[in-house]
Design an enzyme around this catalytic site. Structure first.
Site, short mmCIF file in Angstrom:
data_model
loop_
_atom_site.label_atom_id
_atom_site.label_comp_id
_atom_site.label_asym_id
_atom_site.label_seq_id
_atom_site.Cartn_x
_atom_site.Cartn_y
_atom_site.Cartn_z
N HIS A 61 0.84 -1.21 0.00
CA HIS A 61 0.00 0.00 0.00
C HIS A 61 0.87 1.25 0.00
CE1 HIS A 61 -4.05 1.88 1.35
NE2 HIS A 61 -3.28 2.81 0.78
N HIS A 63 1.62 5.10 -2.15
CA HIS A 63 1.25 6.12 -3.15
C HIS A 63 2.53 6.70 -3.72
CE1 HIS A 63 -3.05 6.17 -1.95
NE2 HIS A 63 -2.56 5.86 -0.75
N LEU A 64 2.83 6.34 -4.98
CA LEU A 64 4.06 6.85 -5.60
C LEU A 64 3.84 8.21 -6.26
CD1 LEU A 64 5.60 3.59 -7.14
CD2 LEU A 64 6.34 4.83 -5.10
N ARG A 65 2.57 8.61 -6.38
CA ARG A 65 2.20 9.98 -6.84
C ARG A 65 2.53 10.28 -8.29
NH1 ARG A 65 -1.33 10.50 -2.86
NH2 ARG A 65 -0.49 11.24 -0.88
N ASN A 95 -4.64 6.49 -7.41
CA ASN A 95 -5.14 7.88 -7.34
C ASN A 95 -4.09 8.90 -7.78
OD1 ASN A 95 -3.60 7.45 -5.03
ND2 ASN A 95 -4.90 8.71 -3.71
N ASP A 308 0.90 2.43 3.88
CA ASP A 308 0.06 3.52 3.36
C ASP A 308 0.90 4.79 3.17
OD1 ASP A 308 -1.99 5.06 2.37
OD2 ASP A 308 -3.18 5.08 4.21
#
Ligand SMILES: [Zn+2]
Length: 425
Positions: A61, A63-65, A95, A308
């Site tokens: 989980h 977020h590599l953006r 996302n 996360d």
């Protein structure tokens, strides 16, 4: 290329191995594990004396953006942070901007990983087109391109019919649907856990039931469809009970928890003086919830610890508590936090922690790795249980700094990370 890692304590929960063994790697694959292995001519030798040799850690989980929010993180910086923290693989959420809801975005992420990645990157596709919660994304196309699961994480799949269809459709590909379980009507404009502390501080709360009702609904749908369902960042004792019961009934359900929900509670919002690094979704919960999560780690209900990792620019977090975005980084802190605060006090055995950070997450998403069995990927993490560190956000290789753990003095950390037999950190 040939490598022998000598003299370490190999801890591989996938094979229930815990012993002083050597490990030989050829062409990126583990080819031999045993005592006193001979070293082939020209092979490189790595002395792992005094270290733990573990399967490369996997964070499912993150977020590599990228694409779209490269000022927060990139595939390059995020995987560098992963390697530094002992992770050889990450699964990244959809996302981004544009949303990863079709083949071209999945392919873009994978090509960035191919060119700049210090860790394996497994893209997670969106459940719905544009994460708008209306119609299913191009799941087959994304899976063909390399997506390993689908999730609208950052947002829940609120529409029950859409969730039902996702649970049915993903069975063609044998991938899980990952849910950010949050009933948006119940969470409303809340910014922290609803309880004694939100009342005292006068901040709008997010009740535990915002998570529980969504998990309960989804488990009914998972039972009806026999789909594979994974709860992201599970944070309440009651959601955990629901998952435990569903597992006992034989449903294909898995769940993960984060280090911050295991180590911090809603009181931290007050203790930190409203630090926005204590603002995340789901919010830091009560001490009762935290204790229940620890029980779930021990009894096997929880399949994985996942960070996360949610990078935000300092200017975004430098806001009032109510206005700042939700989320904290975790790739560079997760392993040491868990070693120091879960293994050292005896809450978890070292083997169980490594299971939760390697084999467990690999099984939850059906990923390769998480094991040192002969024939598996030579993704390997070396851990020094005695090395100490103080968490210093200025030394992070992530592009972001948002952590509530700055200044924590911890014992135990990753000292070498091998990806396909090559030292990457
Ligand atoms: Zn989420």
């Amino acid at each position: 290329m040939s490598l022998v890692i000598q003299g370490g304590r190999v801890v591989d929960p996938s094979q229930k191995v815990d012993g002083f063994l050597d490990l030989r790697v050829e062409e990126g694959t583990v080819v031999e594990v045993g005592e006193g292995l001979s070293v082939p001519d020209g092979a490189e030798v790595y002395d792992a004396g005094g270290k733990v040799v573990a399967p490369g850690l996997i964070d499912i989980h993150v977020h590599l953006r990228e694409p779209g929010h490269e000022y927060k993180e990139t595939v390059a910086s995020g995987t560098r942070a992963a390697a530094k923290g002992g992770f050889t693989a990450v699964a990244c959420m959809a996302n981004t901007s544009p949303v990863n809801d079709c083949r071209s975005v999945t392919e873009h992420i994978l090509s960035e990983a191919e060119r700049h990645g210090r860790a394996r990157v497994y893209p997670i596709g969106a459940v719905s087109l544009g994460m708008e919660g209306k119609s299913l994304s191009n799941i087959g196309d994304m899976v063909a391109a390399g997506a390993v699961a689908i999730s609208d994480d950052g947002l829940p799949v609120s529409n029950a019919e859409l969730m039902r269809r996702a649970l049915l459709y993903t069975q063609h590909y044998d991938i899980p649907v990952i849910q950010h379980a949050e009933d948006l009507d119940l969470s409303g404009g809340g910014v922290m856990h609803e309880g004694e502390w939100s009342t005292r501080l006068g901040l709008p709360g997010i009740p535990g039931s915002a998570e529980d009702v969504m998990v309960a609904r989804d488990l009914l749908l998972a039972a009806d469809t026999q789909g594979r369902y994974h709860v992201a960042h599970l944070s309440t004792g009651r959601s955990l009970d629901l998952v435990r019961e569903a597992k006992a009934r034989g449903l294909g359900v898995t769940c993960e928890v984060t280090p911050h929900h295991l180590l911090l509670t809603d009181e931290e919002v007050a203790k930190s003086g409203f630090s926005t690094d204590c603002k995340m979704k789901p919010p830091l919960r009560s001490e009762t919830d935290r204790q229940r999560l620890l029980e779930g780690l021990v009894d096997g209900t929880i399949d994985a610890i996942a960070s996360d990792h949610a990078p935000h620019h300092p200017d975004e977090k430098d806001e009032s508590f109510s206005c700042a975005p939700f989320g904290i980084v975790g790739l560079e802190t997760t392993l040491s936090l868990c070693l120091d605060r879960l293994v050292r006090p005896g809450i978890l055995t070292l083997s169980r922690l490594i299971d939760l950070l390697s084999w467990g997450p690999a099984r939850a998403l059906g990923l390769p790795g998480g094991t040192l069995a002969v024939g598996s990927l030579a993704d390997i993490t070396l851990i020094d249980l005695d090395a100490t560190l103080t968490i210093d956000r200025d030394t992070f290789v992530s592009r972001s700094r948002n952590t509530p753990f700055a200044g924590w003095e911890l014992q135990g950390r990753a000292v070498a990370t091998f990806l396909a037999g090559e030292l990457v950190s």
